[in-house]
Design a protein around this motif. Structure first.
Motif, PDB file in Angstrom:
ATOM      1  N   PHE A 165      74.936   3.043  56.858  1.00 26.70           N
ATOM      2  CA  PHE A 165      74.827   4.443  56.445  1.00 26.70           C
ATOM      3  C   PHE A 165      75.547   4.584  55.095  1.00 26.70           C
ATOM      4  O   PHE A 165      76.765   4.469  55.026  1.00 26.70           O
ATOM      5  CB  PHE A 165      75.498   5.319  57.520  1.00 26.70           C
ATOM      6  CG  PHE A 165      75.077   6.773  57.537  1.00 26.70           C
ATOM      7  CD1 PHE A 165      74.124   7.283  56.672  1.00 26.70           C
ATOM      8  CD2 PHE A 165      75.632   7.640  58.474  1.00 26.70           C
ATOM      9  CE1 PHE A 165      73.743   8.619  56.714  1.00 26.70           C
ATOM     10  CE2 PHE A 165      75.256   8.986  58.530  1.00 26.70           C
ATOM     11  CZ  PHE A 165      74.316   9.463  57.648  1.00 26.70           C
ATOM     12  N   ASN A 166      74.770   4.767  54.045  1.00 29.34           N
ATOM     13  CA  ASN A 166      75.356   4.857  52.705  1.00 29.34           C
ATOM     14  C   ASN A 166      75.011   6.175  52.040  1.00 29.34           C
ATOM     15  O   ASN A 166      73.991   6.789  52.352  1.00 29.34           O
ATOM     16  CB  ASN A 166      74.842   3.722  51.816  1.00 29.34           C
ATOM     17  CG  ASN A 166      75.389   2.380  52.241  1.00 29.34           C
ATOM     18  OD1 ASN A 166      74.686   1.579  52.852  1.00 29.34           O
ATOM     19  ND2 ASN A 166      76.640   2.132  51.950  1.00 29.34           N
ATOM     20  N   ASP A 175      80.141   3.870  51.258  1.00 28.59           N
ATOM     21  CA  ASP A 175      79.873   3.420  52.619  1.00 28.59           C
ATOM     22  C   ASP A 175      80.364   4.478  53.609  1.00 28.59           C
ATOM     23  O   ASP A 175      81.572   4.639  53.795  1.00 28.59           O
ATOM     24  CB  ASP A 175      80.621   2.089  52.829  1.00 28.59           C
ATOM     25  CG  ASP A 175      80.215   1.426  54.116  1.00 28.59           C
ATOM     26  OD1 ASP A 175      79.663   2.114  54.987  1.00 28.59           O
ATOM     27  OD2 ASP A 175      80.462   0.217  54.243  1.00 28.59           O
ATOM     28  N   LEU A 176      79.433   5.184  54.224  1.00 33.39           N
ATOM     29  CA  LEU A 176      79.829   6.275  55.127  1.00 33.39           C
ATOM     30  C   LEU A 176      80.398   5.746  56.444  1.00 33.39           C
ATOM     31  O   LEU A 176      80.995   6.498  57.203  1.00 33.39           O
ATOM     32  CB  LEU A 176      78.632   7.196  55.396  1.00 33.39           C
ATOM     33  CG  LEU A 176      78.167   8.025  54.197  1.00 33.39           C
ATOM     34  CD1 LEU A 176      76.887   8.786  54.523  1.00 33.39           C
ATOM     35  CD2 LEU A 176      79.256   9.008  53.759  1.00 33.39           C
ATOM     36  N   LEU A 177      80.206   4.453  56.725  1.00 32.84           N
ATOM     37  CA  LEU A 177      80.781   3.899  57.954  1.00 32.84           C
ATOM     38  C   LEU A 177      82.104   3.199  57.673  1.00 32.84           C
ATOM     39  O   LEU A 177      82.657   2.513  58.527  1.00 32.84           O
ATOM     40  CB  LEU A 177      79.790   2.935  58.620  1.00 32.84           C
ATOM     41  CG  LEU A 177      78.462   3.563  59.033  1.00 32.84           C
ATOM     42  CD1 LEU A 177      77.583   2.549  59.746  1.00 32.84           C
ATOM     43  CD2 LEU A 177      78.690   4.775  59.934  1.00 32.84           C
ATOM     44  N   SER A 180      83.945   6.163  53.427  1.00 34.82           N
ATOM     45  CA  SER A 180      83.359   6.429  52.103  1.00 34.82           C
ATOM     46  C   SER A 180      83.851   5.472  51.022  1.00 34.82           C
ATOM     47  O   SER A 180      83.972   5.861  49.854  1.00 34.82           O
ATOM     48  CB  SER A 180      83.636   7.874  51.661  1.00 34.82           C
ATOM     49  OG  SER A 180      82.896   8.763  52.439  1.00 34.82           O
ATOM     50  N   GLY A 231      79.511   8.817  60.340  1.00 34.56           N
ATOM     51  CA  GLY A 231      79.022   8.801  58.957  1.00 34.56           C
ATOM     52  C   GLY A 231      78.791  10.200  58.425  1.00 34.56           C
ATOM     53  O   GLY A 231      79.101  10.508  57.273  1.00 34.56           O
ATOM     54  N   ARG A 235      80.418  12.094  55.284  1.00 33.69           N
ATOM     55  CA  ARG A 235      79.591  12.660  54.198  1.00 33.69           C
ATOM     56  C   ARG A 235      80.044  14.065  53.863  1.00 33.69           C
ATOM     57  O   ARG A 235      80.090  14.456  52.701  1.00 33.69           O
ATOM     58  CB  ARG A 235      78.124  12.681  54.624  1.00 33.69           C
ATOM     59  CG  ARG A 235      77.226  13.003  53.451  1.00 33.69           C
ATOM     60  CD  ARG A 235      75.777  12.994  53.771  1.00 33.69           C
ATOM     61  NE  ARG A 235      75.023  13.169  52.541  1.00 33.69           N
ATOM     62  CZ  ARG A 235      73.830  13.716  52.465  1.00 33.69           C
ATOM     63  NH1 ARG A 235      73.222  14.117  53.541  1.00 33.69           N
ATOM     64  NH2 ARG A 235      73.225  13.846  51.307  1.00 33.69           N
TER      65      ARG A 235
END
Ligand SMILES: Nc1ncnc2c1ncn2[C@@H]1O[C@H](COP(=O)(O)OP(=O)(O)OP(=O)(O)O)[C@@H](O)[C@H]1O
Length: 459
Positions: A165-166, A175-177, A180, A231, A235
């Protein structure tokens, strides 16, 4: 033989009026759909206003007839037009075929395009009891995987879903996982796009090496939901040094069907490649030491010393060992790659099928660098980046549909570079949902969205 074209299916989704639009009782755009699917046409009419009754205007002291605004506009080349339908109905028409595609081991991409507040997030991620496309898709995906897993007796072959999840904001990838963290996109030696984390010092060797970007593996739809929720929270908050609004960033959720066997073999490739880098570095350092010892730098050029001595016997034997090791490692990498390919092709047919959901930045930010609204330096830069990525995306849709193998258009933005391997995967399917509001207050943005959607649909 002429190759089959790979068109992008564009579905237009018109949401009902919501929030302020209802409070203000905004006049509604009038929609007509004269041609049904699969080549749907949409006519949009903006309601007349009092200003329409004015027949003449004064220009430089002269009275001239006022030109009539064009109230009806026609847009074509859509796969379907969905007016005020619940997420479940939209899913059946537009997204369920993509899941079938992923379950056949292929790649399917779903893009949401529209202005801020037009319903992209409502469509992709859902709201409250309205389940989003990715949620409905993973339920369908896991129902099929669970059935296959019941028949499987080998734990390493149990099917799971790997998640990445980016977020792409202002030309950078986060990188949202992984809280960030900033990521880097590069092409590996086999031409595959890789997302890597920051450089870290390897404690064993002292060498700097890139960390891989975070992926998580889910064994059930519930686990996947938890991962995506993490994620989504990242965000909306961003990290301490980057403040970005979700409407000004693209979010890319990649789901791939994997097994522990495939994951172990892939991580073996990474291990062997790291060993190759280490050994190569050792050899290069030794060769450089010998070279520097044998040369002097004169006016910027290396000149061999008159009394230069060759490498010692010990150095020669170490160099020989390192060179042999490098040849072995090259062969080991080839074998490791071949093992991955074999495991992927010998396994069940859905293995490595992928579903990619892209929630694009609000379309109102594109083309608005010079729209007369005063913007900060950062906002102007954001608009430029959004413009660049959405234009690059359009060019890639075109190249994709015409079966052009050119890789150049993908390099024009981080968004398209990240999507390149998905687009170019064998028999990949692509769908775009263009979300619009029925309120005439948003008529300009709706026109913009439909123009972009039409261009994509006609490619
Ligand atoms: N099809 C729909 N049916 C009912 N309500 C909807 C629909 N689509 C969107 N909405 C509502 O409209 C509002 C704005 O939608 P949403 O947040 O999805 O917009 P967006 O395009 O994702 O905006 P942003 O770019 O800010 O993320 C939300 O309250 C959402 O619940």
């Amino acid at each position: 033989m002429k190759s089959k074209t790979k068109r992008v299916d564009v579905h237009v989704r018109i949401r009902p009026r919501v929030g302020d639009e209802l409070d203000r009782d905004d006049p509604e755009l009038i929609f007509e759909m004269p041609t049904p699917t699969p080549k749907a046409t949409l006519i949009v009419e903006t309601p007349a206003t009092e200003a329409d009754e004015v027949e003449y205007v004064e220009v430089l002291g002269f009275t001239v007839p006022k030109s009539k605004p064009k109230r009806r506009k026609t847009y074509r080349h859509f796969a379907s037009i969905q007016n005020d339908v619940p997420n479940g109905d939209f899913y059946d028409v537009a997204v369920a075929p993509l899941v079938a595609q992923a379950l056949s081991g292929r790649t399917a991409c779903c893009f949401a395009y529209g202005h801020t507040g037009s319903g992209k997030t409502h469509t992709i991620l859902g709201y409250g009891s309205e389940r989003g496309m990715y949620d409905l898709a993973t339920a369908q995906l896991f129902a099929a995987l669970d059935e296959l897993n019941e028949r499987n007796t080998i734990p390493a072959d149990a099917l799971k879903v790997q998640v990445r999840f980016n977020e792409i904001y202002n030309g950078e990838v986060y990188d949202l996982l992984n809280d960030s963290a900033k990521c880097f996109v590069r092409e590996d030696a086999h031409g595959k796009i890789q997302i890597r984390g920051e450089l870290m010092t390897d404690e064993e060797t002292g060498l700097m090496k890139p960390t891989s970007s975070a992926t998580r593996v889910a064994s059930s739809a519930g686990e996947l939901w938890d991962i995506v929720a993490t994620g989504m929270a990242a965000r909306s908050t961003g990290n301490s040094n980057v403040h970005r609004a979700s409407s000004r960033s693209h979010a890319l959720l990649e789901l791939e069907i994997v097994s522990d066997r495939v994951l172990a073999l892939r991580s073996n490739v990474i291990e062997v490649e790291a060993a190759l880098t280490r050994t190569g570095h050792e050899r290069d350092t030794l060769e450089m030491d010998i070279f520097v010892r044998q040369h002097d730098k004169v006016e910027g050029k290396w000149v061999k010393k008159a009394d230069a001595r060759g490498a010692t016997q010990e150095e020669c034997s170490l160099l020989l060992t390192l060179r042999k090791e490098l040849v072995q490692l090259d062969k080991a990498i080839e074998a490791a790659h071949a093992a991955v390919v074999a495991a992927q092709t010998d396994g069940v047919s859905c293995l490595c099928g992928a579903l990619v959901f892209v929630d694009l930045a609000g379309s109102e930010h594109a083309g608005s660098v010079g729209d007369g609204i005063v913007k900060t330096e950062t906002e102007q830069q954001e608009c430029r980046e959004i413009n660049k990525s959405l234009s690059a995306l359009k060019a890639c849709f075109r190249s994709h549909s015409k079966n052009l193998s050119s890789a150049a258009c993908y390099r024009n933005s981080k968004l398209t570079l990240l999507l390149r391997d998905h687009f170019r995967a064998t028999n990949a399917k692509t769908m775009m949902v263009a979300t619009i509001s029925p309120s005439s207050v948003h008529a300009v943005q709706t026109t913009h969205t439909l123009q972009y959607a039409q261009l994509v649909g006609e490619t």
